[in-house]
Design a protein around this motif. Structure first.
Motif, PDB file in Angstrom:
ATOM      1  N   THR A  35       0.842  -1.175   0.000  1.00  0.00           N
ATOM      2  CA  THR A  35       0.000   0.000   0.000  1.00  0.00           C
ATOM      3  C   THR A  35       0.888   1.239   0.000  1.00  0.00           C
ATOM      4  O   THR A  35       1.868   1.291   0.742  1.00  0.00           O
ATOM      5  CB  THR A  35      -0.888   0.026   1.262  1.00  0.00           C
ATOM      6  OG1 THR A  35      -1.558  -1.221   1.380  1.00  0.00           O
ATOM      7  CG2 THR A  35      -1.899   1.151   1.207  1.00  0.00           C
ATOM      8  N   LEU A  37       1.770   4.892   1.064  1.00  0.00           N
ATOM      9  CA  LEU A  37       1.446   5.804   2.158  1.00  0.00           C
ATOM     10  C   LEU A  37       1.590   7.235   1.656  1.00  0.00           C
ATOM     11  O   LEU A  37       2.584   7.583   1.027  1.00  0.00           O
ATOM     12  CB  LEU A  37       2.385   5.579   3.336  1.00  0.00           C
ATOM     13  CG  LEU A  37       2.340   4.190   3.973  1.00  0.00           C
ATOM     14  CD1 LEU A  37       3.373   4.089   5.086  1.00  0.00           C
ATOM     15  CD2 LEU A  37       0.958   3.900   4.519  1.00  0.00           C
ATOM     16  N   TRP A  39       1.486  11.335   2.739  1.00  0.00           N
ATOM     17  CA  TRP A  39       1.750  12.156   3.917  1.00  0.00           C
ATOM     18  C   TRP A  39       0.489  12.755   4.517  1.00  0.00           C
ATOM     19  O   TRP A  39       0.360  12.837   5.736  1.00  0.00           O
ATOM     20  CB  TRP A  39       2.726  13.281   3.577  1.00  0.00           C
ATOM     21  CG  TRP A  39       3.065  14.101   4.769  1.00  0.00           C
ATOM     22  CD1 TRP A  39       4.009  13.815   5.691  1.00  0.00           C
ATOM     23  CD2 TRP A  39       2.443  15.314   5.190  1.00  0.00           C
ATOM     24  NE1 TRP A  39       4.026  14.782   6.664  1.00  0.00           N
ATOM     25  CE2 TRP A  39       3.065  15.710   6.368  1.00  0.00           C
ATOM     26  CE3 TRP A  39       1.413  16.090   4.667  1.00  0.00           C
ATOM     27  CZ2 TRP A  39       2.696  16.853   7.054  1.00  0.00           C
ATOM     28  CZ3 TRP A  39       1.044  17.237   5.353  1.00  0.00           C
ATOM     29  CH2 TRP A  39       1.684  17.602   6.531  1.00  0.00           C
ATOM     30  N   SER A  40      -0.462  13.169   3.727  1.00  0.00           N
ATOM     31  CA  SER A  40      -1.646  13.851   4.254  1.00  0.00           C
ATOM     32  C   SER A  40      -2.486  12.962   5.165  1.00  0.00           C
ATOM     33  O   SER A  40      -3.221  13.459   6.010  1.00  0.00           O
ATOM     34  CB  SER A  40      -2.522  14.374   3.115  1.00  0.00           C
ATOM     35  OG  SER A  40      -2.983  13.321   2.319  1.00  0.00           O
ATOM     36  N   ARG A  41      -2.343  11.655   5.038  1.00  0.00           N
ATOM     37  CA  ARG A  41      -3.107  10.740   5.895  1.00  0.00           C
ATOM     38  C   ARG A  41      -2.240  10.082   6.959  1.00  0.00           C
ATOM     39  O   ARG A  41      -2.710   9.793   8.044  1.00  0.00           O
ATOM     40  CB  ARG A  41      -3.762   9.642   5.052  1.00  0.00           C
ATOM     41  CG  ARG A  41      -4.802  10.193   4.112  1.00  0.00           C
ATOM     42  CD  ARG A  41      -5.539   9.093   3.476  1.00  0.00           C
ATOM     43  NE  ARG A  41      -6.449   8.526   4.467  1.00  0.00           N
ATOM     44  CZ  ARG A  41      -7.186   7.467   4.255  1.00  0.00           C
ATOM     45  NH1 ARG A  41      -7.127   6.854   3.099  1.00  0.00           N
ATOM     46  NH2 ARG A  41      -7.980   7.009   5.179  1.00  0.00           N
ATOM     47  N   ASN A  42      -0.976   9.791   6.640  1.00  0.00           N
ATOM     48  CA  ASN A  42      -0.157   8.973   7.516  1.00  0.00           C
ATOM     49  C   ASN A  42       1.063   9.687   8.089  1.00  0.00           C
ATOM     50  O   ASN A  42       1.807   9.108   8.841  1.00  0.00           O
ATOM     51  CB  ASN A  42       0.347   7.746   6.742  1.00  0.00           C
ATOM     52  CG  ASN A  42      -0.798   6.916   6.250  1.00  0.00           C
ATOM     53  OD1 ASN A  42      -1.566   6.401   7.035  1.00  0.00           O
ATOM     54  ND2 ASN A  42      -0.938   6.821   4.940  1.00  0.00           N
ATOM     55  N   ASP A  45       5.570   9.478   3.866  1.00  0.00           N
ATOM     56  CA  ASP A  45       5.517   9.080   2.459  1.00  0.00           C
ATOM     57  C   ASP A  45       6.304   7.796   2.297  1.00  0.00           C
ATOM     58  O   ASP A  45       7.383   7.646   2.860  1.00  0.00           O
ATOM     59  CB  ASP A  45       6.139  10.147   1.555  1.00  0.00           C
ATOM     60  CG  ASP A  45       5.205  11.300   1.311  1.00  0.00           C
ATOM     61  OD1 ASP A  45       3.989  11.128   1.459  1.00  0.00           O
ATOM     62  OD2 ASP A  45       5.699  12.384   0.960  1.00  0.00           O
TER      63      ASP A  45
END
Length: 64
Positions: A35, A37, A39-42, A45
């Motif tokens: 998956t 990744l 940056w805006s969610r986790n 990057d």
């Protein structure tokens, strides 16, 4: 780090495992899920690699 994580990381370094190809697939005697990744969610990057055996028993989770 366990042996499974080391094997996956070495395969990525030697280009035997392409992490750019996202999704689920069988890879040798493992079932892997890759998956991306964002940056805006986790706040990170890169890629999340989840490794399972053939019976879907979770072996390792690797963030690259």
């Amino acid at each position: 780090m366990n042996k499974t994580e080391i094997k996956i990381l070495e395969a990525i370094q030697k280009n035997r495992l392409n992490i750019k190809k996202l999704g689920e697939r069988n890879w040798y005697s493992y079932f892997i899920r890759i998956t991306e990744l964002v940056w805006s969610r986790n706040l990170y990057d890169g890629y999340l690699i989840e490794v399972y055996d053939k019976q879907k028993y979770h072996l390792a989770t690797i963030k690259i």
